[in-house]
Motif scaffolding. Structure first.
Motif, PDB file in Angstrom:
ATOM      1  N   SER A 152      14.492   1.159 -53.731  1.00 41.54           N
ATOM      2  CA  SER A 152      13.319   1.604 -52.971  1.00 41.54           C
ATOM      3  C   SER A 152      13.389   3.092 -52.652  1.00 41.54           C
ATOM      4  O   SER A 152      12.351   3.725 -52.418  1.00 41.54           O
ATOM      5  N   VAL A 153      14.596   3.676 -52.623  1.00 36.25           N
ATOM      6  CA  VAL A 153      14.717   5.129 -52.432  1.00 36.25           C
ATOM      7  C   VAL A 153      13.973   5.842 -53.551  1.00 36.25           C
ATOM      8  O   VAL A 153      13.234   6.816 -53.313  1.00 36.25           O
ATOM      9  N   ARG A 154      14.133   5.363 -54.757  1.00 29.14           N
ATOM     10  CA  ARG A 154      13.466   5.942 -55.925  1.00 29.14           C
ATOM     11  C   ARG A 154      11.953   5.704 -55.893  1.00 29.14           C
ATOM     12  O   ARG A 154      11.158   6.633 -56.073  1.00 29.14           O
ATOM     13  N   THR A 155      11.532   4.477 -55.650  1.00 29.39           N
ATOM     14  CA  THR A 155      10.111   4.147 -55.751  1.00 29.39           C
ATOM     15  C   THR A 155       9.288   4.715 -54.602  1.00 29.39           C
ATOM     16  O   THR A 155       8.154   5.164 -54.804  1.00 29.39           O
ATOM     17  N   LEU A 156       9.824   4.703 -53.401  1.00 28.62           N
ATOM     18  CA  LEU A 156       9.092   5.292 -52.273  1.00 28.62           C
ATOM     19  C   LEU A 156       8.881   6.785 -52.486  1.00 28.62           C
ATOM     20  O   LEU A 156       7.826   7.334 -52.136  1.00 28.62           O
ATOM     21  N   SER A 157       9.888   7.447 -53.055  1.00 26.23           N
ATOM     22  CA  SER A 157       9.745   8.861 -53.385  1.00 26.23           C
ATOM     23  C   SER A 157       8.747   9.053 -54.521  1.00 26.23           C
ATOM     24  O   SER A 157       7.880   9.948 -54.477  1.00 26.23           O
ATOM     25  N   LEU A 158       8.820   8.220 -55.534  1.00 24.43           N
ATOM     26  CA  LEU A 158       7.951   8.328 -56.713  1.00 24.43           C
ATOM     27  C   LEU A 158       6.475   8.213 -56.340  1.00 24.43           C
ATOM     28  O   LEU A 158       5.620   8.945 -56.880  1.00 24.43           O
ATOM     29  N   PHE A 159       6.164   7.343 -55.391  1.00 25.54           N
ATOM     30  CA  PHE A 159       4.775   7.135 -54.989  1.00 25.54           C
ATOM     31  C   PHE A 159       4.384   7.964 -53.754  1.00 25.54           C
ATOM     32  O   PHE A 159       3.314   7.753 -53.190  1.00 25.54           O
ATOM     33  N   GLY A 160       5.256   8.900 -53.363  1.00 29.44           N
ATOM     34  CA  GLY A 160       4.933   9.806 -52.279  1.00 29.44           C
ATOM     35  C   GLY A 160       4.823   9.156 -50.917  1.00 29.44           C
ATOM     36  O   GLY A 160       4.152   9.685 -50.029  1.00 29.44           O
ATOM     37  N   ARG A 161       5.496   8.032 -50.711  1.00 28.31           N
ATOM     38  CA  ARG A 161       5.401   7.335 -49.430  1.00 28.31           C
ATOM     39  C   ARG A 161       6.483   7.772 -48.444  1.00 28.31           C
ATOM     40  O   ARG A 161       6.471   7.332 -47.288  1.00 28.31           O
ATOM     41  N   ILE A 162       7.422   8.570 -48.916  1.00 29.34           N
ATOM     42  CA  ILE A 162       8.442   9.133 -48.040  1.00 29.34           C
ATOM     43  C   ILE A 162       8.853  10.481 -48.607  1.00 29.34           C
ATOM     44  O   ILE A 162       8.980  10.636 -49.825  1.00 29.34           O
ATOM     45  N   THR A 163       9.034  11.466 -47.745  1.00 29.75           N
ATOM     46  CA  THR A 163       9.389  12.803 -48.206  1.00 29.75           C
ATOM     47  C   THR A 163      10.874  12.872 -48.550  1.00 29.75           C
ATOM     48  O   THR A 163      11.689  12.086 -48.048  1.00 29.75           O
ATOM     49  N   ALA A 164      11.216  13.826 -49.396  1.00 28.76           N
ATOM     50  CA  ALA A 164      12.609  13.983 -49.827  1.00 28.76           C
ATOM     51  C   ALA A 164      13.537  14.209 -48.644  1.00 28.76           C
ATOM     52  O   ALA A 164      14.661  13.696 -48.615  1.00 28.76           O
ATOM     53  N   ALA A 165      13.104  14.975 -47.643  1.00 25.36           N
ATOM     54  CA  ALA A 165      13.955  15.300 -46.500  1.00 25.36           C
ATOM     55  C   ALA A 165      14.334  14.062 -45.688  1.00 25.36           C
ATOM     56  O   ALA A 165      15.378  14.037 -45.032  1.00 25.36           O
ATOM     57  N   ARG A 166      13.491  13.010 -45.760  1.00 27.85           N
ATOM     58  CA  ARG A 166      13.753  11.798 -44.979  1.00 27.85           C
ATOM     59  C   ARG A 166      14.626  10.792 -45.722  1.00 27.85           C
ATOM     60  O   ARG A 166      15.132   9.838 -45.131  1.00 27.85           O
ATOM     61  N   LEU A 167      14.803  10.975 -47.015  1.00 31.16           N
ATOM     62  CA  LEU A 167      15.485   9.982 -47.831  1.00 31.16           C
ATOM     63  C   LEU A 167      16.957   9.759 -47.481  1.00 31.16           C
ATOM     64  O   LEU A 167      17.422   8.611 -47.498  1.00 31.16           O
ATOM     65  N   PRO A 168      17.752  10.816 -47.173  1.00 30.99           N
ATOM     66  CA  PRO A 168      19.150  10.541 -46.797  1.00 30.99           C
ATOM     67  C   PRO A 168      19.267   9.626 -45.586  1.00 30.99           C
ATOM     68  O   PRO A 168      20.125   8.734 -45.555  1.00 30.99           O
ATOM     69  N   SER A 169      18.413   9.816 -44.593  1.00 34.71           N
ATOM     70  CA  SER A 169      18.442   8.953 -43.412  1.00 34.71           C
ATOM     71  C   SER A 169      18.022   7.534 -43.767  1.00 34.71           C
ATOM     72  O   SER A 169      18.592   6.553 -43.268  1.00 34.71           O
ATOM     73  N   TYR A 170      17.036   7.417 -44.630  1.00 33.67           N
ATOM     74  CA  TYR A 170      16.576   6.107 -45.080  1.00 33.67           C
ATOM     75  C   TYR A 170      17.690   5.376 -45.835  1.00 33.67           C
ATOM     76  O   TYR A 170      17.952   4.191 -45.588  1.00 33.67           O
ATOM     77  N   LEU A 171      18.366   6.083 -46.745  1.00 38.13           N
ATOM     78  CA  LEU A 171      19.470   5.481 -47.493  1.00 38.13           C
ATOM     79  C   LEU A 171      20.606   5.081 -46.561  1.00 38.13           C
ATOM     80  O   LEU A 171      21.222   4.011 -46.730  1.00 38.13           O
ATOM     81  N   SER A 172      20.906   5.910 -45.568  1.00 36.43           N
ATOM     82  CA  SER A 172      21.935   5.567 -44.587  1.00 36.43           C
ATOM     83  C   SER A 172      21.577   4.267 -43.878  1.00 36.43           C
ATOM     84  O   SER A 172      22.435   3.391 -43.675  1.00 36.43           O
ATOM     85  N   GLY A 173      20.304   4.117 -43.517  1.00 38.72           N
ATOM     86  CA  GLY A 173      19.865   2.874 -42.889  1.00 38.72           C
ATOM     87  C   GLY A 173      20.010   1.679 -43.799  1.00 38.72           C
ATOM     88  O   GLY A 173      20.370   0.584 -43.360  1.00 38.72           O
ATOM     89  N   LEU A 174      19.751   1.887 -45.102  1.00 44.82           N
ATOM     90  CA  LEU A 174      19.888   0.792 -46.058  1.00 44.82           C
ATOM     91  C   LEU A 174      21.324   0.289 -46.150  1.00 44.82           C
ATOM     92  O   LEU A 174      21.577  -0.919 -46.112  1.00 44.82           O
ATOM     93  N   VAL A 175      22.284   1.208 -46.283  1.00 43.84           N
ATOM     94  CA  VAL A 175      23.671   0.759 -46.493  1.00 43.84           C
ATOM     95  C   VAL A 175      24.269   0.196 -45.207  1.00 43.84           C
ATOM     96  O   VAL A 175      25.009  -0.800 -45.239  1.00 43.84           O
ATOM     97  N   ILE A 176      23.964   0.809 -44.073  1.00 43.48           N
ATOM     98  CA  ILE A 176      24.468   0.266 -42.804  1.00 43.48           C
ATOM     99  C   ILE A 176      23.788  -1.062 -42.497  1.00 43.48           C
ATOM    100  O   ILE A 176      24.431  -2.021 -42.043  1.00 43.48           O
ATOM    101  N   GLY A 177      22.494  -1.138 -42.773  1.00 38.90           N
ATOM    102  CA  GLY A 177      21.786  -2.399 -42.582  1.00 38.90           C
ATOM    103  C   GLY A 177      22.346  -3.514 -43.445  1.00 38.90           C
ATOM    104  O   GLY A 177      22.440  -4.667 -43.016  1.00 38.90           O
ATOM    105  N   GLU A 178      22.740  -3.182 -44.675  1.00 36.39           N
ATOM    106  CA  GLU A 178      23.340  -4.176 -45.566  1.00 36.39           C
ATOM    107  C   GLU A 178      24.655  -4.687 -45.005  1.00 36.39           C
ATOM    108  O   GLU A 178      24.948  -5.892 -45.061  1.00 36.39           O
ATOM    109  N   GLU A 179      25.458  -3.785 -44.451  1.00 38.98           N
ATOM    110  CA  GLU A 179      26.728  -4.197 -43.848  1.00 38.98           C
ATOM    111  C   GLU A 179      26.492  -5.183 -42.713  1.00 38.98           C
ATOM    112  O   GLU A 179      27.173  -6.211 -42.609  1.00 38.98           O
TER     113      GLU A 179
END
Length: 299
Positions: A212-239
């Motif tokens: 979803s990091v790739r697709t949300l960026s591809l469709f312009g639904r999240i800016t590049a600057a917000r993606l590291p925080s989003y990815l951090s939430g994904l991996v911590i959320g998975e744990e």
């Protein structure tokens, strides 16, 4: 009055604190001299260069936790099997200098026939138990390799390791996803982080949600600057998604504020309250071990 030199000697850093007989920190020092920077056979020299002035007093006793007790460290301190508390850990010390300098062993446990290990975290957990007045509970140590530790009757009963921080770094720097993100993480975007946690908690697993990091960026639904925080939430959320604990449970978080804040927010989405303990857990754990070895320590 005796003094304790408490040392946390890890992979990338070396920290020391001088404590009095009541466990109060008198002085602290840190060095960029983790075990990876020390050549074989040079550990005693590095230790002397950093702490000789504190060890000069005849009454100073030194306890060292962390990777200094690994096969690549100063002196191997074989793992102590769980369940383990202060008495078990104290009985498995590796003595560098009899009566003066000892290295704390790591812990081992097995889950479904697979071994797991820790070095350094056991001291933090034992210290946190004292600081929080706990005998039972679930304690989490976020990091490159996060630890989820179950304590029963003041002993570490079992634990599990999650390579969350390392997977974040791999995805952030070396995967297709890295192309969508800026070079630096920048400030945490808490809304983006929370979105990542929420998706992981309701998702089918990181192998699916990470794309979803790739697709949300591809469709312009999240800016590049917000993606590291989003990815951090994904991996911590998975744990956190993989953990089995009841709603309303309380968790003790041990570690740096930057990480425990993220875990506290993520756990909040599961209705879990948290207590936090910082770097002082290491010093309290080593001081309590010193008391176990020398019952008259504070007299």
């Amino acid at each position: 009055m005796q003094q304790l030199l408490a040392v946390d000697w890890g992979t990338s850093s070396l920290r020391g604190a001088l404590l009095d007989g009541q466990g109060r920190v008198l002085k602290e020092r840190s060095f960029a001299r983790g075990i990876l920077t020390v050549a074989p056979g040079d550990f005693a020299t590095v230790f002397e260069a950093c702490f000789a002035h504190w060890m000069g007093s005849a009454g100073t006793f030194c306890l060292i936790s962390g990777m200094a007790g690994s096969k690549q460290g100063w002196l191997e301190a074989p793992y102590c099997a769980c369940p383990a508390g202060f008495d078990e850990v104290a009985s498995h010390l590796a003595w560098v200098k009899a009566g003066r300098i000892a290295i704390v062993p790591g812990l081992s446990c097995e889950r479904e026939g697979i071994p797991d290990v820790m070095r350094g975290e056991e001291t933090q957990v034992l210290g946190a138990l004292q600081l929080l007045g706990l005998q039972d509970g679930l304690l989490v140590l976020p990091g490159t390799h996060s630890k989820w530790v179950t304590v029963r009757g003041g002993k570490i009963a079992r634990f599990s390791t999650f390579m969350t921080g390392e997977f974040y770094a791999l995805l952030r720097q070396h995967s297709l996803l890295a192309r969508s993100m800026p070079e630096a993480d920048g400030e945490v975007d808490w809304a983006a982080f929370d979105e990542g946690v929420a998706l992981s908690l309701r998702g089918a697993g990181l192998l699916q949600t990470a794309f979803s990091v790739r697709t949300l960026s591809l469709f312009g639904r999240i800016t590049a600057a917000r993606l590291p925080s989003y990815l951090s939430g994904l991996v911590i959320g998975e744990e956190i998604r993989t953990q089995d604990f009841p709603a309303g449970a309380q968790v003790a978080l041990i570690g740096a504020e930057a990480l425990t804040e993220r875990y506290g927010r993520a756990l909040g989405q599961r209705g879990t309250s948290v207590q936090r303990v910082g770097a002082e857990a290491s010093w309290r754990g080593l001081w309590a071990l010193a008391q176990t070895i020398h019952p008259s320590w504070d007299t």
